[in-house]
Design a protein around this motif. Structure first.
Motif, PDB file in Angstrom:
ATOM      1  N   ALA A 297       0.811  -1.218   0.000  1.00 54.25           N
ATOM      2  CA  ALA A 297       0.000   0.000   0.000  1.00 54.25           C
ATOM      3  C   ALA A 297       0.845   1.269   0.000  1.00 54.25           C
ATOM      4  O   ALA A 297       0.456   2.280  -0.592  1.00 54.25           O
ATOM      5  CB  ALA A 297      -0.934  -0.006   1.204  1.00 54.25           C
ATOM      6  N   ASN A 298       2.023   1.224   0.631  1.00 55.28           N
ATOM      7  CA  ASN A 298       2.848   2.431   0.698  1.00 55.28           C
ATOM      8  C   ASN A 298       3.399   2.836  -0.665  1.00 55.28           C
ATOM      9  O   ASN A 298       3.805   3.982  -0.862  1.00 55.28           O
ATOM     10  CB  ASN A 298       3.994   2.241   1.688  1.00 55.28           C
ATOM     11  CG  ASN A 298       4.961   1.160   1.261  1.00 55.28           C
ATOM     12  OD1 ASN A 298       4.575   0.023   1.030  1.00 55.28           O
ATOM     13  ND2 ASN A 298       6.237   1.506   1.159  1.00 55.28           N
ATOM     14  N   LEU A 299       3.390   1.902  -1.632  1.00 56.30           N
ATOM     15  CA  LEU A 299       3.873   2.213  -2.982  1.00 56.30           C
ATOM     16  C   LEU A 299       2.744   2.602  -3.936  1.00 56.30           C
ATOM     17  O   LEU A 299       3.005   3.001  -5.072  1.00 56.30           O
ATOM     18  CB  LEU A 299       4.635   1.016  -3.551  1.00 56.30           C
ATOM     19  CG  LEU A 299       5.908   0.597  -2.801  1.00 56.30           C
ATOM     20  CD1 LEU A 299       6.534  -0.617  -3.466  1.00 56.30           C
ATOM     21  CD2 LEU A 299       6.904   1.754  -2.729  1.00 56.30           C
ATOM     22  N   CYS A 300       1.509   2.503  -3.469  1.00 59.07           N
ATOM     23  CA  CYS A 300       0.368   2.838  -4.311  1.00 59.07           C
ATOM     24  C   CYS A 300       0.209   4.359  -4.412  1.00 59.07           C
ATOM     25  O   CYS A 300       0.746   5.116  -3.600  1.00 59.07           O
ATOM     26  CB  CYS A 300      -0.912   2.236  -3.733  1.00 59.07           C
ATOM     27  SG  CYS A 300      -0.964   0.427  -3.788  1.00 59.07           S
ATOM     28  N   SER A 301      -0.553   4.786  -5.408  1.00 55.26           N
ATOM     29  CA  SER A 301      -0.830   6.213  -5.565  1.00 55.26           C
ATOM     30  C   SER A 301      -1.721   6.692  -4.420  1.00 55.26           C
ATOM     31  O   SER A 301      -2.333   5.887  -3.706  1.00 55.26           O
ATOM     32  CB  SER A 301      -1.529   6.472  -6.896  1.00 55.26           C
ATOM     33  OG  SER A 301      -2.841   5.938  -6.872  1.00 55.26           O
ATOM     34  N   THR A 302      -1.799   8.004  -4.259  1.00 52.44           N
ATOM     35  CA  THR A 302      -2.643   8.579  -3.204  1.00 52.44           C
ATOM     36  C   THR A 302      -4.096   8.146  -3.365  1.00 52.44           C
ATOM     37  O   THR A 302      -4.763   7.805  -2.388  1.00 52.44           O
ATOM     38  CB  THR A 302      -2.555  10.112  -3.233  1.00 52.44           C
ATOM     39  OG1 THR A 302      -1.196  10.516  -3.051  1.00 52.44           O
ATOM     40  CG2 THR A 302      -3.408  10.729  -2.135  1.00 52.44           C
ATOM     41  N   GLY A 303      -4.589   8.157  -4.614  1.00 54.47           N
ATOM     42  CA  GLY A 303      -5.966   7.737  -4.883  1.00 54.47           C
ATOM     43  C   GLY A 303      -6.188   6.273  -4.564  1.00 54.47           C
ATOM     44  O   GLY A 303      -7.237   5.894  -4.020  1.00 54.47           O
ATOM     45  N   GLU A 304      -5.210   5.437  -4.897  1.00 51.11           N
ATOM     46  CA  GLU A 304      -5.327   4.009  -4.604  1.00 51.11           C
ATOM     47  C   GLU A 304      -5.304   3.750  -3.097  1.00 51.11           C
ATOM     48  O   GLU A 304      -6.043   2.897  -2.594  1.00 51.11           O
ATOM     49  CB  GLU A 304      -4.196   3.241  -5.292  1.00 51.11           C
ATOM     50  CG  GLU A 304      -4.350   3.152  -6.802  1.00 51.11           C
ATOM     51  CD  GLU A 304      -3.120   2.560  -7.481  1.00 51.11           C
ATOM     52  OE1 GLU A 304      -3.266   1.992  -8.591  1.00 51.11           O
ATOM     53  OE2 GLU A 304      -2.006   2.677  -6.910  1.00 51.11           O
ATOM     54  N   GLN A 305      -4.475   4.488  -2.380  1.00 46.40           N
ATOM     55  CA  GLN A 305      -4.425   4.336  -0.926  1.00 46.40           C
ATOM     56  C   GLN A 305      -5.764   4.711  -0.294  1.00 46.40           C
ATOM     57  O   GLN A 305      -6.237   4.040   0.618  1.00 46.40           O
ATOM     58  CB  GLN A 305      -3.301   5.190  -0.342  1.00 46.40           C
ATOM     59  CG  GLN A 305      -1.911   4.681  -0.675  1.00 46.40           C
ATOM     60  CD  GLN A 305      -0.808   5.576  -0.133  1.00 46.40           C
ATOM     61  OE1 GLN A 305      -1.072   6.547   0.557  1.00 46.40           O
ATOM     62  NE2 GLN A 305       0.436   5.249  -0.465  1.00 46.40           N
ATOM     63  N   LYS A 306      -6.367   5.779  -0.788  1.00 48.40           N
ATOM     64  CA  LYS A 306      -7.677   6.201  -0.287  1.00 48.40           C
ATOM     65  C   LYS A 306      -8.722   5.126  -0.562  1.00 48.40           C
ATOM     66  O   LYS A 306      -9.534   4.777   0.316  1.00 48.40           O
ATOM     67  CB  LYS A 306      -8.088   7.509  -0.961  1.00 48.40           C
ATOM     68  CG  LYS A 306      -9.379   8.121  -0.418  1.00 48.40           C
ATOM     69  CD  LYS A 306      -9.135   8.791   0.901  1.00 48.40           C
ATOM     70  CE  LYS A 306     -10.331   9.596   1.372  1.00 48.40           C
ATOM     71  NZ  LYS A 306     -10.084  10.340   2.622  1.00 48.40           N
ATOM     72  N   SER A 307      -8.681   4.555  -1.758  1.00 48.81           N
ATOM     73  CA  SER A 307      -9.642   3.519  -2.124  1.00 48.81           C
ATOM     74  C   SER A 307      -9.431   2.246  -1.297  1.00 48.81           C
ATOM     75  O   SER A 307     -10.400   1.570  -0.927  1.00 48.81           O
ATOM     76  CB  SER A 307      -9.531   3.197  -3.619  1.00 48.81           C
ATOM     77  OG  SER A 307      -9.984   4.280  -4.404  1.00 48.81           O
ATOM     78  N   LEU A 308      -8.180   1.922  -1.011  1.00 47.05           N
ATOM     79  CA  LEU A 308      -7.894   0.769  -0.158  1.00 47.05           C
ATOM     80  C   LEU A 308      -8.465   0.976   1.240  1.00 47.05           C
ATOM     81  O   LEU A 308      -9.044   0.049   1.836  1.00 47.05           O
ATOM     82  CB  LEU A 308      -6.382   0.531  -0.075  1.00 47.05           C
ATOM     83  CG  LEU A 308      -5.724  -0.183  -1.249  1.00 47.05           C
ATOM     84  CD1 LEU A 308      -4.206  -0.086  -1.144  1.00 47.05           C
ATOM     85  CD2 LEU A 308      -6.154  -1.650  -1.306  1.00 47.05           C
TER      86      LEU A 308
END
Length: 383
Positions: A297-308
């Motif tokens: 998760a720390n390597l995901c984009s900001t939007g992906e982190q929010k969705s996670l």
């Protein structure tokens, strides 16, 4: 479809439906920017809108005090009082299986720095609030949870765990107290073996239960995430750390407790040098992986982190309702304003399918146009 815009005092007339578990009214006294505030609610989703600084998040924070801890902002209690007066009161009426329960949480700094909690007129520990309602929160303060240190992720998961297991909050509190005592002995270079042995037995007692409870909740959530059919990324979650390795290698609880106690004893020498306890559930980290991309998760984009995060919170809510037969209460602070229309639509449908009460905030009502007519907007600018 546009939500009906309502004034706080008129909300109760919207629906006569009875939900499993919902807040039917709230009253604030000297809380944040509110000298006084009161409102009635149905069990349908409710959105507070208004300009920045009008007090939207403050209402969500007041509701979050119906759980152990210091609310969604995690600040000192006295900072929550109106114009630093040092006192406040938050009072709710909880409808639970057609029974009405009155809960109050208050502070009077002149008499105590601790908040007092009453349920139907009787004082209880704040740790006991989880026996009455489960509150699940998602706020902007959590947006960086995957890139910050392990402490915030651990606290995040513990708050989830005590929603499911009411004793978990008390176990965490007792464990932290025992760890503090051991750390004080280490810093004082104490040679009192008997006192060390006694404290370490308490650490193992509470620490073992914390680990068991965390893994129970982890299993429930991962199963729910696997079964979810939603328009948000699926997460694989795992609890990692030295104590978790020992636990996984020793599934028998008695054997694990013995190994845990042995590890504490063996680490005294190095812990003396460091000045703190180096093993235990206070060192645990929550590892989250974006399943479809096999990416941490720390390597995901900001939007992906929010969705996670949204995906995890939805799984918590669904699993809580499934395993407790009670509806959770969701606090979603400024969540919709950062989503595209497709994600707004998806999250709206997920919340409605839960048939649970959700308190949300946003600047404009356009953020909540994806909800049906049973949901409601409270415009605080016009209050």
């Amino acid at each position: 479809m546009e939500l009906e815009e309502c004034q706080p005092e008129n909300l109760a007339s919207l629906s006569n439906d009875i939900a499993n578990n919902y807040i039917s009214s709230i009253k604030l006294s000297n809380f944040r920017n509110y000298k006084s505030f009161k409102a009635n609610f149905s069990h349908h989703p409710i959105a507070f809108i208004g300009k920045n600084g009008v007090g939207k998040t403050n209402i969500l924070e007041s509701i979050s005090l119906m759980q152990p801890g210091r609310g969604i902002r995690s600040v000192k209690l006295e900072e929550m009082s109106y114009k630093n007066r040092g006192n406040f009161g938050v009072y709710i009426n909880l409808e639970r299986n057609r029974n009405s329960i009155q809960i109050g949480s208050s502070l009077d700094i002149a008499s105590s720095k601790l908040r007092k909690v009453k349920v139907d007129g009787k004082y209880i520990s704040p740790l006991g609030l989880t026996e009455y309602l489960g509150i699940i929160s998602l706020t902007p303060l959590m947006d960086k949870i995957f890139i910050e240190g392990a402490t915030n992720r651990r606290k995040f998961f513990d708050k989830i765990s005590w929603v499911f297991i009411s004793a978990h909050a008390n176990n965490v509190r007792s464990y932290e107290k025992a760890i503090k005592e051991r750390n004080n002995l280490l810093k004082a270079n104490s040679s009192d073996k008997i006192w060390f042995d006694n404290i370490e037995k308490h650490i193992v007692k509470y620490g073992t239960q914390i680990i068991i409870n965390r893994f129970k909740v982890l299993k429930l959530l991962n199963e729910q995430i696997s079964n979810n059919i939603i328009n948000f990324p699926k997460a694989n979650m795992n609890l990692v750390g030295e104590i978790e390795n020992i636990f996984n290698q020793n599934p028998d609880i008695n054997t694990f407790s013995e190994m845990y106690l042995k590890s504490l004893n063996e680490k005294r020498k190095i812990d003396f040098y460091r000045g703190f306890t180096s093993i235990g559930p206070h060192k645990t980290d929550l590892d989250v992986i974006y399943r479809e991309k096999e990416m941490t998760a720390n390597l995901c984009s900001t939007g992906e982190q929010k969705s996670l995060l949204i995906s995890i919170i939805l799984s918590v809510a669904k699993s809580y309702k499934k395993h407790t037969n009670l509806s959770p209460i969701l606090l979603l602070d400024e969540v919709f304003s950062h989503l595209d229309n497709d994600k707004k639509q998806s999250l709206s449908r997920e919340i409605e399918s839960l048939d649970s009460q959700a308190f949300m905030t946003g600047i404009d009502k356009s953020d909540f146009m994806t909800f049906n007519k049973d949901s409601c907007i409270i415009n605080l600018d016009s209050n």
